[in-house]
Design a protein around this motif. Structure first.
Motif, PDB file in Angstrom:
ATOM      1  N   GLN A 167      -0.806   1.788  55.667  1.00  0.00           N
ATOM      2  CA  GLN A 167      -2.365   1.975  55.663  1.00  0.00           C
ATOM      3  C   GLN A 167      -2.780   3.231  56.855  1.00  0.00           C
ATOM      4  O   GLN A 167      -2.036   3.460  57.606  1.00  0.00           O
ATOM      5  CB  GLN A 167      -3.011   0.711  55.934  1.00  0.00           C
ATOM      6  CG  GLN A 167      -2.824  -0.407  54.922  1.00  0.00           C
ATOM      7  CD  GLN A 167      -3.196  -1.808  55.257  1.00  0.00           C
ATOM      8  OE1 GLN A 167      -4.280  -1.951  56.420  1.00  0.00           O
ATOM      9  NE2 GLN A 167      -3.275  -2.784  54.440  1.00  0.00           N
ATOM     10  N   TRP A 168      -3.987   3.591  56.489  1.00  0.00           N
ATOM     11  CA  TRP A 168      -4.378   4.450  57.498  1.00  0.00           C
ATOM     12  C   TRP A 168      -5.421   3.738  58.426  1.00  0.00           C
ATOM     13  O   TRP A 168      -6.541   3.665  58.434  1.00  0.00           O
ATOM     14  CB  TRP A 168      -5.099   5.549  56.688  1.00  0.00           C
ATOM     15  CG  TRP A 168      -4.432   6.733  55.974  1.00  0.00           C
ATOM     16  CD1 TRP A 168      -3.865   6.440  54.670  1.00  0.00           C
ATOM     17  CD2 TRP A 168      -3.828   7.921  56.508  1.00  0.00           C
ATOM     18  NE1 TRP A 168      -3.321   7.548  54.530  1.00  0.00           N
ATOM     19  CE2 TRP A 168      -2.858   8.370  55.159  1.00  0.00           C
ATOM     20  CE3 TRP A 168      -3.710   8.316  57.806  1.00  0.00           C
ATOM     21  CZ2 TRP A 168      -2.243   9.436  55.626  1.00  0.00           C
ATOM     22  CZ3 TRP A 168      -2.801   9.540  57.955  1.00  0.00           C
ATOM     23  CH2 TRP A 168      -2.225  10.003  56.963  1.00  0.00           C
ATOM     24  N   LEU A 169      -4.835   3.121  59.446  1.00  0.00           N
ATOM     25  CA  LEU A 169      -5.465   2.456  60.472  1.00  0.00           C
ATOM     26  C   LEU A 169      -6.354   3.169  61.366  1.00  0.00           C
ATOM     27  O   LEU A 169      -5.399   4.111  62.125  1.00  0.00           O
ATOM     28  CB  LEU A 169      -4.516   1.498  60.939  1.00  0.00           C
ATOM     29  CG  LEU A 169      -3.725   0.510  60.216  1.00  0.00           C
ATOM     30  CD1 LEU A 169      -2.391  -0.060  60.944  1.00  0.00           C
ATOM     31  CD2 LEU A 169      -4.463  -0.446  59.319  1.00  0.00           C
ATOM     32  N   ILE A 170      -7.441   2.823  61.453  1.00  0.00           N
ATOM     33  CA  ILE A 170      -8.360   3.837  62.328  1.00  0.00           C
ATOM     34  C   ILE A 170      -8.012   3.838  63.750  1.00  0.00           C
ATOM     35  O   ILE A 170      -7.792   4.826  64.320  1.00  0.00           O
ATOM     36  CB  ILE A 170      -9.744   3.327  62.421  1.00  0.00           C
ATOM     37  CG1 ILE A 170     -10.291   3.741  60.907  1.00  0.00           C
ATOM     38  CG2 ILE A 170     -10.651   4.354  63.017  1.00  0.00           C
ATOM     39  CD1 ILE A 170     -11.635   3.281  60.697  1.00  0.00           C
ATOM     40  N   PRO A 171      -7.640   2.752  64.309  1.00  0.00           N
ATOM     41  CA  PRO A 171      -7.219   2.838  65.791  1.00  0.00           C
ATOM     42  C   PRO A 171      -5.837   3.777  66.110  1.00  0.00           C
ATOM     43  O   PRO A 171      -5.704   4.620  66.990  1.00  0.00           O
ATOM     44  CB  PRO A 171      -6.965   1.597  66.361  1.00  0.00           C
ATOM     45  CG  PRO A 171      -7.685   0.442  65.279  1.00  0.00           C
ATOM     46  CD  PRO A 171      -7.640   1.443  63.995  1.00  0.00           C
TER      47      PRO A 171
END
Length: 423
Positions: free
Chosen positions: A362-366
């Motif tokens: 996933q493209w995890l924001i943190p």
């Protein structure tokens, strides 16, 4: 007959493994640790405390520069900063990862409390002395940490019930580079200054100690990021097979070529030495991981890892092409290459052991923020030496941005340090 490369249970829907297989052993181990006291978990998986220590030491190392320019410390921190980043930050991730992985890949018992306490204490003492600008004592304690770790790992290799991935031969070679480089630095304090010895020491410790384990571990671990065939996985067997030996020879050749590249640099053939190193790293990782191919892998971790590997290759090429400001260009390797890859691998370890493997696609924001800030810190540090009018400001901003990035990473990863994976 050897198992096909695609039979990695992490990559395919293979049948349920038997208790004697690697997958079966991992399942049994997860079931046991899921019910074990947390103290047992800390001993069996020392990454849970080595990773936080490495991050704290890394932040302290970069903040030495703001402290110096603000006159909070009375020494120029060039050497202390370098040692803390290599021996403290990278070393901490290496100890944590290998301390967890080695007993598993060798199918032997975990490190004992006394062993962990010995090299962890030496590791912390080394970092403390470097922070106090006492380089000789810092190097001496780091040497103790490396040697005791190698003895513990060697004991398990002798009692193994399984062979490690062939690429792990590069890990051993890297550890020997770290020992050799540290010994040469220590001898330099006792003997008359010798430029050749100092250059060998720097190449072995600052590059060999990091590069060789990275590509060795990467050959085994990176295919899981890119969803490519894993050529490092073989059926359980304590004795070398023909196929295992073939890949081990490939790893040994890569190690020899990288050491040869150091020799060329020491002999003044800097450009060809750097380019040989770039070609070797690219060829070995391309052969073993297929990182340069298009794949179905998505998410921030594969993207960040591929970026780190590209930075690693660019750094070696640039070192051969541009002879001026070599230290600045080396930070493409240290920040955008090895430093970024260390955090990516650390993230993979934390998510994997917490049973959250789906998050890795996933493209995890943190994590996007963290890896973006690290690249900004790299650009600031590299450009500093090429822009004298803002050199000091770039040093400061680079240090603060990198410290902010690793702080965000630590906060995001902290819950995973105490999370167990369901059996």
């Amino acid at each position: 007959m050897d198992r096909p490369a695609t039979s990695d249970p992490n990559l395919s829907s293979a049948p349920q493994p038997t208790a004697s297989s690697r997958g079966g052993r991992c399942a049994a181990r997860r079931a046991r640790l899921a019910q074990a006291p947390f103290r047992e978990l800390l001993l069996a998986e020392p990454y849970r405390w080595f990773f936080p220590l490495a991050v704290l030491i890394g932040i302290a190392a970069v903040l030495l520069w703001p402290a110096f320019y603000q006159h909070w410390i009375d020494y120029q921190p060039k050497t202390s900063h370098a040692r803390l980043m290599i021996q403290g930050f990278i070393g901490g991730f290496a100890f944590g990862f290998l301390g967890t992985a080695i007993p598993k890949v060798l199918n032997t018992h975990r490190f004992f409390f006394g062993e962990l306490a010995t090299f962890a204490t030496a590791y912390l003492a080394s970092s403390g002395f470097h922070l106090a600008n006492r380089t000789v004592a810092g190097d001496a304690f780091f040497l103790i940490a490396l040697v005791t770790f190698m003895i513990s790992a060697g004991t398990r290799a002798a009692l193994r019930k399984d062979l490690p991935p062939p690429g792990f031969l590069l890990v051993g070679a890297g550890m020997l580079c770290g020992i050799s480089g540290t010994v040469l630095f220590l001898s330099g304090h006792a003997l008359e200054f010798n430029a050749t010895r100092e250059q060998w020491a720097g190449l072995l410790l600052y590059q060999g100690f990091m590069l060789l384990p990275l590509i060795g571990i990467g050959a085994f671990l990176f295919p899981r990021f890119f969803k490519t065939d894993n050529k490092q996985i073989f059926p359980s067997n304590p004795y070398p097979t023909e196929q295992w030996t073939r890949r081990a020879k490939l790893a040994g050749t890569a190690a020899a070529l990288i050491i040869l590249s150091f020799f060329l640099e020491v002999e003044g053939i800097v450009r060809w030495g750097a380019w040989l190193r770039a070609a070797t790293c690219f060829a070995y990782l391309a052969s073993e991981t297929g990182f340069w191919k298009r794949s179905e892998a998505t998410g921030v971790l594969p993207a960040a890892l591929r970026t780190g590997l590209i930075c690693l290759i660019i750094a070696a090429l640039a070192a051969g092409w541009v002879q001026a400001n070599r230290i600045a260009l080396d930070h493409i390797l240290y920040i955008g290459g090895l430093g970024l890859i260390a955090l990516v691998v650390g993230t993979r370890v934390l998510y994997g052991h917490a049973g959250r493997t789906k998050a890795m696609g996933q493209w995890l924001i943190p994590l996007c923020v963290v890896f973006g800030l690290i690249l900004i810190a790299m650009v600031l540090r590299v450009t500093a030496d090429f822009t004298p009018q803002v050199k000091t400001a770039h040093y400061l901003y680079s240090a603060l941005v990198w410290a902010a990035a690793t702080t965000v990473w630590a906060i995001a990863m902290a819950p995973l340090l105490i999370q167990r994976r369901d059996p």
